[in-house]
Scaffold this active site. Structure first.
Site, short mmCIF file in Angstrom:
data_model
loop_
_atom_site.label_atom_id
_atom_site.label_comp_id
_atom_site.label_asym_id
_atom_site.label_seq_id
_atom_site.Cartn_x
_atom_site.Cartn_y
_atom_site.Cartn_z
N ASP A 13 0.85 -1.18 0.00
CA ASP A 13 0.00 0.00 0.00
C ASP A 13 0.89 1.24 0.00
OD1 ASP A 13 -3.20 0.33 1.55
OD2 ASP A 13 -2.09 1.87 0.49
N ASP A 108 -3.26 2.58 -5.91
CA ASP A 108 -2.14 2.69 -4.97
C ASP A 108 -1.96 1.47 -4.07
OD1 ASP A 108 -4.35 2.95 -3.32
OD2 ASP A 108 -3.38 4.43 -2.04
N GLU A 109 -2.59 0.36 -4.42
CA GLU A 109 -2.35 -0.83 -3.60
C GLU A 109 -2.42 -2.08 -4.45
OE1 GLU A 109 -5.69 -2.29 -0.92
OE2 GLU A 109 -6.37 -0.28 -1.46
#
Length: 422
Positions: A13, A108-109
């Site tokens: 993350d 974003d992860e």
DNA sequence: TCTGGGGTCCTAGGACCC
DNA sequence: TCTGGGGTCCTAGGACCC
């Protein structure tokens, strides 16, 4: 119970992703309270807040105007989706060097299945630190990595590793790791479920794990059963059960728009429906999907929201058909003249493949397909604003040729736990 | 404090069929 | 002509996630 050896799942993350990317483009932002998502007086919510801003209680999904009140000195920045996509692609590329089984869960992860990579990459903690360093040198961005035997445990542990850390939950230690955590830390337990659990005296995951599975199922249905599994660290139920990296076709495609100011102007509303229909149609064609169900979403001034759906005899991916249905649904349900806050158009119930070419009017259909393909091509070359069906040109879209901060892929979610920390 | 936009999944009621 | 039971499809709404 399976006897196969435990999997090794990483959840990575990025830390304060949108803010960190903005800092790369404007280093003067570093260390300051920064809010990404729009300006302080705009209608909208916080997409991301810097750690300095979070100290004032600002968090994702909070209205921008609230954030401005909590932290007047904050710097408000419009989002730049194309920048985030660019950096997301860099992240993806780095991950590909560590496992063939990579799944971006959002910009974003990501999840990585690292099972069986020990010979190549070493022990989990070692490879995680190498990944962490590689990410920093390739992107200049910090991330946090959680390691566990399930997606759930990996995800929860990456959250506990923040910021900029690595956390490994050893196989067999899952329940012990989860037990002291708040029930709201479990993905899928939001404000409402958390309150229901509190109401029956359950605060921690350990309290949950002590309950009987059947009891939870009886109280909360299917979800209760999944919850029982999650309290032990299992990927019980729903999306979590997919293999990492497995391709899953989307179940729906939709677009919606919240007006800067509520409007009851029928022309303006129709032109918005037109534009939304075009955006939906375009994405259906890109994906090769034909939708059997179209849905209109309508939100009034007081935030009351209705959805009205209609299933079609013949599935479609064409702008004009989508618009026809959206418009029909709109005028059948709109209280005439009532100011509207939001309109949305959504397609679902896909039948992929070519079985549904319109047999009734093949020639006409083909002309449309060609015209739309040509229009898509022009948009690719000259941008979204360059073309539109007649109605789309009339109304309120000229104003939106600039990058629209409201179009951000969201961080957010506004969990109760966020609000409580505030 | 006035609440974005992209989704997924679940529930529940009614229609309809056998 | 008081009322069955299961299966499937459709629709509306809501919780939840990033």
């Amino acid at each position: 119970m399976s006897t196969s050896p435990p999997r090794t799942i990483f959840h990575l993350d990025m830390d304060a992703f949108f803010v960190s990317v903005e800092e790369l483009f404007d280093p003067s932002l570093k260390g300051k309270p920064v809010v990404v998502g729009g300006q302080r007086d705009e209608r909208g919510v916080v997409s991301a807040a810097s750690y300095a801003a979070r100290k004032f209680g600002v968090h994702s999904a909070m209205p921008l105007r609230t954030a401005a009140k909590l932290c007047p000195q904050a710097i408000f920045v419009n989002g730049h989706p194309e920048r985030y996509r660019e950096y997301s692609a860099k992240v993806h590329e780095v991950l590909g060097h560590f496992s063939p089984l990579v799944e971006m869960a959002s910009v974003d992860e990501a999840y990585l299945d690292m099972t069986g990579t020990e010979r190549l990459h070493g022990r989990p903690l070692h490879s995680a630190h190498r990944l962490h360093d590689a990410m920093k040198s390739a992107t200049q961005l910090n991330c946090s990595i959680g390691i566990g035997t399930s997606r759930l445990v990996a995800k929860v542990s990456s959250a506990k590793a923040k910021p900029n850390g690595v956390l490994w939950v050893l196989p067999g230690e899952e329940a012990k790791f989860l037990a002291p955590l708040a029930v709201g830390d479990i993905p899928g337990v939001g404000k409402v479920m958390e309150q229901k659990l509190h109401a029956i005296g359950i605060q921690r995951v350990g309290d949950l794990a002590r309950l009987d599975d059947r009891d939870l199922e009886h109280r909360f249905g299917k979800w209760g059963l999944a919850l029982a599994g999650k309290s032990r660290g299992e990927d019980a139920g729903g999306w979590f059960d997919n293999e990492v990296g497995e391709h899953v076709d989307p179940k729906s495609i939709g677009h919606e728009h919240t007006f800067d100011e509520d409007t009851g102007d029928a022309e303006r509303l129709q032109s918005t429906l037109m534009r939304l229909s075009e955006m939906v149609g375009r994405r259906l064609r890109e994906g090769g999907y034909f939708a059997r169900t179209l849905q209109l979403k309508l939100r009034y001034q007081d935030f009351s929201t209705i959805t009205r759906a209609q299933s079609l005899e013949q599935p479609t991916q064409m702008d004009n058909q989508i618009f026809d249905h959206a418009r029909r649904l709109f005028f059948a349900n709109w209280k005439p003249g009532a100011p509207v806050r939001l309109l949305g158009v959504q397609a679902s119930n896909f039948e992929s493949g070519s079985t549904q070419l319109d047999l009734l009017e093949p020639a006409q259909n083909e002309r449309w397909q060609k015209a739309l393909a040509a229009a898509d091509h022009v948009r690719d070359k000259f941008g979204e604003a360059s073309i539109g069906l007649a109605r789309g040109m009339k109304g309120g879209f000229r104003e939106r040729t600039h990058e629209n901060p409201a179009a951000l892929p969201g961080k957010g979610g506004g969990k109760a736990s966020d609000a409580k920390k505030a």
